[in-house]
Design a protein around this motif. Structure first.
Motif, short mmCIF file in Angstrom:
data_model
loop_
_atom_site.label_atom_id
_atom_site.label_comp_id
_atom_site.label_asym_id
_atom_site.label_seq_id
_atom_site.Cartn_x
_atom_site.Cartn_y
_atom_site.Cartn_z
N PHE A 6 -6.95 1.82 -20.40
CA PHE A 6 -6.85 2.57 -19.07
C PHE A 6 -6.90 1.61 -17.85
N LYS A 7 -7.10 0.21 -18.02
CA LYS A 7 -6.97 -0.51 -16.81
C LYS A 7 -5.70 -0.75 -16.30
N PHE A 8 -4.50 -0.18 -17.03
CA PHE A 8 -3.27 -0.33 -16.71
C PHE A 8 -2.76 1.03 -15.90
N ILE A 9 -3.79 1.82 -15.66
CA ILE A 9 -3.58 2.93 -14.77
C ILE A 9 -4.14 3.00 -13.51
N PRO A 10 -3.46 3.09 -12.42
CA PRO A 10 -4.17 2.95 -11.18
C PRO A 10 -4.71 4.28 -10.46
N GLU A 11 -5.48 4.06 -9.73
CA GLU A 11 -6.21 5.29 -8.96
C GLU A 11 -4.98 6.14 -8.22
N GLY A 35 -8.43 8.22 3.16
CA GLY A 35 -8.35 7.37 4.14
C GLY A 35 -8.09 5.93 3.70
N LYS A 36 -7.82 5.77 2.27
CA LYS A 36 -7.71 4.36 1.75
C LYS A 36 -6.02 3.94 1.78
N VAL A 37 -5.57 3.97 2.95
CA VAL A 37 -3.96 4.04 2.88
C VAL A 37 -3.53 2.41 2.39
N ASP A 38 -4.24 1.56 2.61
CA ASP A 38 -3.76 0.16 2.17
C ASP A 38 -3.76 0.23 0.62
N ALA A 39 -5.04 0.70 -0.05
CA ALA A 39 -4.89 0.90 -1.43
C ALA A 39 -3.93 1.80 -1.88
N ALA A 40 -3.44 2.96 -1.30
CA ALA A 40 -2.39 3.57 -1.86
C ALA A 40 -0.99 3.13 -1.64
N MET A 41 -0.86 1.99 -0.61
CA MET A 41 0.27 1.38 -0.28
C MET A 41 0.53 0.31 -1.48
N LYS A 42 -0.55 -0.37 -2.03
CA LYS A 42 -0.42 -1.30 -2.82
C LYS A 42 -0.17 -0.79 -4.33
N THR A 43 -0.76 0.37 -4.38
CA THR A 43 -0.17 1.02 -5.97
C THR A 43 1.28 1.50 -5.77
N LEU A 44 1.65 2.30 -4.71
CA LEU A 44 3.26 2.32 -4.48
C LEU A 44 3.89 1.44 -4.59
N GLN A 45 3.61 0.17 -4.00
CA GLN A 45 4.54 -1.06 -4.09
C GLN A 45 4.53 -1.62 -5.83
N TRP A 46 3.41 -1.59 -6.38
CA TRP A 46 3.25 -1.79 -7.63
C TRP A 46 4.26 -1.00 -8.35
N ILE A 47 4.04 0.17 -8.35
CA ILE A 47 5.01 0.98 -9.10
C ILE A 47 6.45 1.03 -8.84
N ALA A 48 6.71 0.68 -7.52
CA ALA A 48 8.16 0.62 -7.29
C ALA A 48 8.66 -0.77 -8.09
N LYS A 49 7.94 -2.05 -7.87
CA LYS A 49 8.07 -3.08 -8.45
C LYS A 49 8.39 -2.85 -9.96
N MET A 50 7.49 -2.19 -10.70
CA MET A 50 7.61 -1.77 -12.08
C MET A 50 8.98 -1.08 -12.38
N ASN A 51 9.23 -0.29 -11.68
CA ASN A 51 10.35 0.69 -11.85
C ASN A 51 11.64 0.00 -11.44
N ARG A 52 11.53 -1.24 -10.75
CA ARG A 52 12.63 -1.75 -9.83
C ARG A 52 13.49 -0.94 -8.99
N ALA A 53 12.68 -0.40 -8.14
CA ALA A 53 13.05 0.59 -7.22
C ALA A 53 12.55 0.10 -5.71
N SER A 54 12.87 0.67 -4.81
CA SER A 54 12.04 0.49 -3.41
C SER A 54 11.76 1.62 -2.83
N LEU A 55 10.93 1.30 -1.97
CA LEU A 55 9.96 2.29 -1.07
C LEU A 55 10.98 2.79 -0.01
N PRO A 56 10.67 3.92 0.71
CA PRO A 56 11.29 4.31 1.78
C PRO A 56 10.96 3.26 2.94
N PRO A 57 11.86 3.12 4.00
CA PRO A 57 11.67 2.38 4.95
C PRO A 57 10.51 2.71 5.96
N GLY A 58 9.85 1.69 6.55
CA GLY A 58 8.88 2.30 7.38
C GLY A 58 7.45 1.74 6.86
#
Length: 500
Positions: A230-235, A244-267
């Motif tokens: 279960f440690k491989f699954i993020p919050e 209000g934990k925007v930074d934590a959400a951003m890190k999670t989304l960046q990790w998922i995007a990297k794992m999927n070899r995709a990119s986040l929307p600009p901004g």
């Protein structure tokens, strides 16, 4: 002279202004607007999830979080397999055997709302992980229960842990893009079927030689494995931005995007923190009141019908109450004690095989389920499945061969499983992030009321009359189908709401 001087100054001023305009291209309205747009572009979690799309992360998520269904299915199906054994060991009457299942659902009901509230307030990950640990610990203790009283108490504690594990469905749903939900979420039924078959196989192989206590000890193995995976699954990123934990959400989304070899929307990821998280008032607000009331009954019926089908099949096989044509000697004997009680009648090999085949029905119609969800939507699919389930319940009482009964059980298990799956999907999609886990918690609690009542009909009333025991399940399904016609929201293809 004066006029010439003024004219000269005016010309000079106009010339100077033209020069300044040429030297400051940033003052160009179009260029300035373009630069400001690049600097101020924003995106939401919903947009990020849709942009990243489906990839390797979702396969990992599907396997690990889907395996939570293995744990839940094993704990629930364990009741059907172990009932004949504890009936024999402690000389239990029918109502005492039924009370075992009821106490599991009492624990689930009490903790369903609590775990939903905690998941909305403090995070999904903590609740699901705690559920794994809790259910494994108390399931292990159950195998050492010295008396019937200790057994039902410890099983109720297991039910409480399973309530936390069930919040994994919310965590999984919040990471899946909208167009893939109707495909991936029904496929989770494969894991439920796997759990059901594992516990039946354990019963077939372990109970006759080592006893039911060792079967329970071995059954917690998947939970222990998942605790480490279960440690491989993020919050949930949706939960993090709502808290209000925007930074934590951003890190999670960046990790998922990297794992999927995709990119986040600009901004930048920008979403407001939501203070009113985990409030029951949202569920009963004008926007969701009718939806909540109808869903609570739908969940009650889904659980009532599912566990009714599981426990009825177990009871019919154990006591040989089937109307079987050309039955062998084993199935011609009606297992009843002189006083009306039933003692020491363990499952035979053929009974385990029938349960195994009926468990395969959990996934047999998954392709049909996916087609119905994508073509007709969630509401109409629920109505169709519930009406067909009512018909199949009444057909179980028809006199047929053992093969015919197995086919009926197979189809019935397919329909009740599909119904449960659709109501899970609809609930996770219809509620906003601020109350999604609490909404799921309330719904699962109402479902366990159905699970608490089902054993007394399937295991107690069944001994008196098969048709009287099957009729309540069919009637409840018909009423539920009519009620779902009034659901105000169709969630097919709709984005998950962040707030109400």
């Amino acid at each position: 002279m004066m006029t010439d001087c003024i004219g000269t100054q005016l010309v000079s001023a106009i010339h100077l202004q033209e020069v300044e305009l040429q030297e400051k291209p940033a003052d160009n309205p179009q260029g300035n607007r373009s630069k400001n747009n690049n600097a101020e572009e924003k995106f939401t979690v919903e947009q990020a999830v849709e942009t990243i799309g489906f990839g390797r992360f979702h396969i990992l998520l599907f396997v690990i979080m889907g395996s939570a269904n293995i744990v839940e299915a094993m704990e629930i199906m364990l009741l059907a397999v172990v009932s004949p054994e504890i009936r024999c060991e402690w000389r239990l009457e029918d109502w005492q055997v039924a009370l075992v299942s009821t106490m599991v659902f009492v624990g689930f009901m009490v903790c369903g709302v609590l775990t939903g509230y905690i998941a909305d307030r403090y995070g999904r990950w903590k609740v699901v992980f705690g559920g794994y640990v809790w259910s494994s610990y108390f399931s292990l203790l159950t195998s050492f229960a010295p008396t019937y009283g200790w057994f039902i108490f410890l099983r109720s504690m297991v039910g409480c842990g399973v309530a936390g594990v069930s919040q994994g469905f919310v965590l999984k749903t919040e990471f899946i893009p909208a167009k893939y939900r109707a495909y991936l979420l029904p496929l989770g039924t494969i894991f439920w079927m796997t759990g059901s078959m594992l516990i039946i196989l354990l019963g077939m192989l372990v109970v006759p030689t080592m006893g039911w206590r060792w079967m329970i000890r071995l059954s917690i193995t998947p939970s222990i494995i998942l605790i480490f995976l279960f440690k491989f699954i993020p919050e949930s990123a949706r939960y993090n931005v709502s808290a209000g934990k925007v930074d934590a959400a951003m890190k999670t989304l960046q990790w998922i995007a990297k794992m999927n070899r995709a990119s986040l929307p600009p901004g930048q990821l920008v979403e407001p923190a939501l203070k009113e998280r985990g409030s029951w008032r949202i569920l009963l607000s004008s926007s969701f009141r009718r939806t909540s009331l109808l869903l609570w009954y739908s969940w009650f019926v889904a659980s009532f019908a599912y566990y009714g089908s599981v426990l009825s099949s177990s009871e019919l096989l154990e006591k040989n109450l089937l109307c079987v044509m050309n039955a062998d000697e084993e199935h011609q004997v009606k297992h009843r004690h002189e006083s009306g009680r039933c003692y020491c009648i363990p499952f035979g090999k053929s009974d385990y095989q029938t349960l195994l085949i009926s468990s395969l029905g959990e996934v047999a119609l998954v392709p049909l389920n996916i087609i119905l969800l994508n073509v007709f939507g969630r509401k109409k699919t629920l109505m169709v499945l519930q009406l067909l389930t009512a018909v199949l319940f009444m057909m179980v009482n028809i006199c047929t061969t053992m093969f015919g009964f197995t086919v009926l059980l197979f189809l019935l298990r397919s329909l009740v499983s599909m119904n449960f799956n659709v109501v899970y999907i609809y609930t996770a999609e219809v509620y906003p992030t601020v109350a999604r886990s609490l909404g799921m918690g309330f719904c699962t609690s109402f479902s366990r009321i159905g699970g608490m009542i089902a054993p007394f009909i399937a295991q107690v009333l069944m001994s008196q009359s098969v048709i009287q025991a099957l009729t309540p399940f069919a009637v409840a399904c018909v009423i539920c189908a009519l009620g779902n016609f009034l659901l105000p929201i169709e969630t097919r293809g709709r984005a998950l709401l962040q707030n109400s």
